[in-house]
Design a protein around this motif. Structure first.
Motif, mmCIF file in Angstrom:
data_model
loop_
_atom_site.group_PDB
_atom_site.id
_atom_site.type_symbol
_atom_site.label_atom_id
_atom_site.label_comp_id
_atom_site.label_asym_id
_atom_site.label_seq_id
_atom_site.Cartn_x
_atom_site.Cartn_y
_atom_site.Cartn_z
ATOM 1 N N GLY A 233 -10.867 -6.365 -7.162
ATOM 2 C CA GLY A 233 -11.906 -6.013 -8.116
ATOM 3 C C GLY A 233 -13.033 -7.033 -8.138
ATOM 4 N N LEU B 223 -5.121 -6.025 -11.040
ATOM 5 C CA LEU B 223 -5.570 -5.205 -9.919
ATOM 6 C C LEU B 223 -5.053 -5.744 -8.590
ATOM 7 C CD1 LEU B 223 -9.275 -4.545 -10.979
ATOM 8 C CD2 LEU B 223 -7.435 -2.853 -10.877
ATOM 9 N N ARG C 179 0.831 -1.198 0.000
ATOM 10 C CA ARG C 179 0.000 0.000 0.000
ATOM 11 C C ARG C 179 0.872 1.257 0.000
ATOM 12 N NH1 ARG C 179 -5.262 -1.140 1.769
ATOM 13 N NH2 ARG C 179 -5.705 1.002 1.117
ATOM 14 N N LYS D 264 -12.691 1.563 -5.402
ATOM 15 C CA LYS D 264 -13.484 0.347 -5.568
ATOM 16 C C LYS D 264 -13.705 0.145 -7.064
ATOM 17 C CE LYS D 264 -17.822 -1.829 -4.072
ATOM 18 N NZ LYS D 264 -19.126 -1.608 -3.402
ATOM 19 N N LEU E 17 -3.830 5.470 -11.674
ATOM 20 C CA LEU E 17 -3.873 5.010 -10.280
ATOM 21 C C LEU E 17 -2.696 5.578 -9.493
ATOM 22 C CD1 LEU E 17 -5.190 3.192 -8.122
ATOM 23 C CD2 LEU E 17 -3.670 1.354 -8.910
ATOM 24 N N ILE F 122 -5.814 -4.114 -5.050
ATOM 25 C CA ILE F 122 -7.217 -3.802 -5.280
ATOM 26 C C ILE F 122 -7.979 -5.101 -5.531
ATOM 27 C CG2 ILE F 122 -8.871 -2.668 -6.812
ATOM 28 C CD1 ILE F 122 -6.730 -0.585 -7.418
ATOM 29 N N GLU G 11 -1.949 -4.426 -7.391
ATOM 30 C CA GLU G 11 -2.055 -3.092 -6.788
ATOM 31 C C GLU G 11 -2.811 -3.131 -5.461
ATOM 32 O OE1 GLU G 11 -0.332 -0.915 -8.299
ATOM 33 O OE2 GLU G 11 -0.041 -2.096 -10.136
ATOM 34 N N LEU H 298 -7.777 2.909 -1.574
ATOM 35 C CA LEU H 298 -7.831 2.430 -2.950
ATOM 36 C C LEU H 298 -9.245 2.585 -3.509
ATOM 37 C CD1 LEU H 298 -5.815 -0.850 -2.393
ATOM 38 C CD2 LEU H 298 -5.013 1.153 -3.655
#
Length: 398
Positions: free
Chosen positions: A214, A207, A31, A173, A312, A212, A210, A171
């Protein structure tokens, strides 16, 4: 159509700050740090021994006195002992507090033990083998700046200063949406006119790199179904990543659906290959950003790295790293498009050298799996062998 540079600039101008959030230390890896980390104490917090041996007072050591009687043992993790007699010594373990009144540590290997006495056999320098308090960092000194990506090294620093919870950039959504009647689930056997979904899984995997998580959605090529699905998703997500449905075919319904739902088009179609039909826009009521990539796998994959990842990074307040490689062969772009060409890279004589990968086009998944990334070739550009070219890595090992 607009140029690639214009398209990228437009995308970056629509970056968005989603704020900060607190996460557990163990969940902060990967992060973006959203706070400045200062030392909560001196480092080291006390004078500590760097060797197993004996702690003595250097002034008591002379040509007549090379032997010291043991008066105690200092263990790592125990309170500080006191050397009360300068003609004695205290055994000290690595990491232990150097005893009060002692100023030198002699490692066991440089001594001879006889009963309760140690005799020093080697030359001794005052202050040796001691890691002094605050010699690394003073209390209040900045250790980590806000905006850096947290790796294993930063995790160690955060733990050292007692950060059980860490403030990180929040982050977005993200919903990943595939379109098309020809797509079936991975676990299904396609009919002759069907193919399995692949873009959604590629994007979800990217993702996850990162951090994330998804969500996957699919919608058939039916205008009312597309409109209803998008209407719900625009309300619930910060970002929509779509693949397919933005070319000029009779069943490419997305641009019309976007318009009817108040998604303002920033641009549609870019002078690039692959990924020419890329559509980008914003639903301002819900502040939802929409990346609608062409349906071909390579186009989706490349455009994710060209546009979404820099967007991003800017959204999270970090820079997108710029890379160059030496091209190991000549290459000529005879088109008016900016080309992104798949390459394999290797280290040769201390330089990253790239070789192009033959491909059958933007649906060539095998070529995509072979590539370490893509080089950028400008319109009408001729590149001689050995020249430096911009490189977009697509593998984490890069």
């Amino acid at each position: 159509m607009i140029t690639f540079d214009e398209a990228l600039q437009n995308v970056l101008e629509h970056s968005q700050n989603y704020g900060d959030e607190m996460v557990e230390l163990v969940d902060s890896h990967g992060r973006i740090l959203a706070e400045t980390i200062e030392a909560d104490r001196d480092f080291p917090p006390f004078d500590r021994s760097t060797k197993d041996g004996i702690a003595i007072r250097f002034g008591a050591l002379n040509s007549q006195n090379q032997s010291f009687t043991i008066s105690g043992i200092a263990q790592a993790g125990s309170p500080q002992l006191v050397l009360t007699d300068e003609n004695s010594c205290i055994e000290v373990m690595t990491g232990a507090m150097v005893p009060k009144n002692a100023d030198t540590v002699v490692m066991y290997e440089h001594t001879t033990k006889n009963g309760e006495t140690f005799t020093i056999d080697e030359f001794v320098k005052q202050g040796q083998n001691i890691h002094y308090q605050s010699s690394d960092v003073h209390k209040g000194e900045v250790l980590l700046q806000s905006g850096i990506k947290i790796t294993a090294a930063e995790i160690g620093v955060l733990a050292t200063v007692g950060k059980a919870k860490v403030s990180v950039k929040k982050l977005p959504k993200v919903a990943v949406i595939s379109t098309g009647n020809e797509l079936v689930n991975v676990d299904k056997t396609p009919l002759p006119f069907q193919i399995r979904k692949s873009n959604s899984y590629s994007l979800i995997s990217l993702l996850e790199n990162e951090k994330i998580k998804g969500d996957i959605h699919h919608v058939l090529d039916e205008p009312s179904a597309i409109k209803q699905t998008l209407k719900n998703l625009l309300k619930d997500y910060d970002v929509l990543l779509l693949s397919g449905g933005v070319s000029k075919g009779k069943y490419d319904f997305l641009p019309e659906a976007f318009d009817s739902l108040g998604v303002e088009k920033v641009f549609h179609r870019v002078l690039q290959r692959p990924g020419k039909p890329f559509w980008f826009g914003k639903q301002k009521q819900y502040e939802t950003t929409v990346f609608s990539f062409p349906g071909n796998p390579v186009s989706t994959f490349v455009n994710y790295h060209l546009y979404f990842k820099p967007w991003l990074n800017k959204t999270l307040g970090t820079d997108t790293m710029q890379f160059d490689v030496f091209l190991d062969e000549p290459y000529r772009n005879s088109t008016d498009l900016t080309l992104f060409v798949g390459v394999k890279v290797k280290m040769m004589e201390g330089k990253l050298v790239a070789n192009t990968i033959s491909s059958t086009g933007s649906g060539d998944l095998l070529a995509l799996a072979k590539a370490d990334g893509f080089i950028k070739v400008l319109p009408k550009e001729e590149i001689a062998r050995g020249k430096i070219v911009p490189f977009i890595p697509t593998r984490n090992r890069m």
